[in-house]
Scaffold this motif. Structure first.
Motif, PDB file in Angstrom:
ATOM      1  N   ALA A  73     -11.535 -43.758  50.055  1.00 35.62           N
ATOM      2  CA  ALA A  73     -11.096 -44.179  51.295  1.00 35.62           C
ATOM      3  C   ALA A  73      -9.750 -43.903  51.828  1.00 35.62           C
ATOM      4  N   SER A  74      -8.924 -43.524  50.634  1.00 35.17           N
ATOM      5  CA  SER A  74      -7.518 -42.991  51.071  1.00 35.17           C
ATOM      6  C   SER A  74      -7.496 -41.634  51.643  1.00 35.17           C
ATOM      7  N   LYS A  75      -8.804 -40.911  51.090  1.00 33.24           N
ATOM      8  CA  LYS A  75      -8.858 -39.594  51.430  1.00 33.24           C
ATOM      9  C   LYS A  75      -9.794 -39.537  52.885  1.00 33.24           C
ATOM     10  N   ASN A  76     -10.338 -40.720  53.314  1.00 31.04           N
ATOM     11  CA  ASN A  76     -10.949 -40.676  54.509  1.00 31.04           C
ATOM     12  C   ASN A  76     -12.461 -40.070  54.243  1.00 31.04           C
ATOM     13  N   VAL A  77     -12.977 -40.026  53.105  1.00 36.15           N
ATOM     14  CA  VAL A  77     -14.302 -39.267  52.853  1.00 36.15           C
ATOM     15  C   VAL A  77     -15.265 -40.555  52.215  1.00 36.15           C
ATOM     16  N   PRO A  78     -16.220 -40.396  53.360  1.00 30.85           N
ATOM     17  CA  PRO A  78     -17.336 -41.596  53.120  1.00 30.85           C
ATOM     18  C   PRO A  78     -18.072 -41.436  51.678  1.00 30.85           C
TER      19      PRO A  78
END
Length: 91
Positions: free
Chosen positions: A53-58
């Motif tokens: 989530a912190s890396k914006n990766v699903p």
């Protein structure tokens, strides 16, 4: 893992993470024998989801190994933690 996962995500820049979340690492598992507690498994899952989530990766979580009757409840408790306590799991 605390530094490796974020670094790997930064290096490879995945468009999605497929997370194979087995419970065979559980301390009472007769085959895994890796001595991780229920709280440790929950913390592992929390870390993986929060990092993604912190890396914006699903992230897509799939379940696998686990050879105790408690394995299912551990994963259920982990998902419950992600949904209710942490709010990092979305539909």
């Amino acid at each position: 893992m605390k530094t490796t996962l974020p670094n790997v995500i930064d290096i490879f820049k995945p468009s999605i993470i497929i997370y194979n979340a087995g419970s065979d690492i559980y301390e009472e598992d007769p085959l895994g024998k890796l001595s991780v507690s229920e709280n440790g498994i929950i913390a592992r899952d929390e870390f993986v989801f929060e990092t993604a989530a912190s890396k914006n990766v699903p992230i897509a979580m799939v379940l696998s190994g686990g050879y105790t009757q408690k394995g299912t409840s551990i994963i259920c408790n982990s998902i419950k933690n992600l949904l209710i306590k942490k709010g990092v799991l979305t539909a």
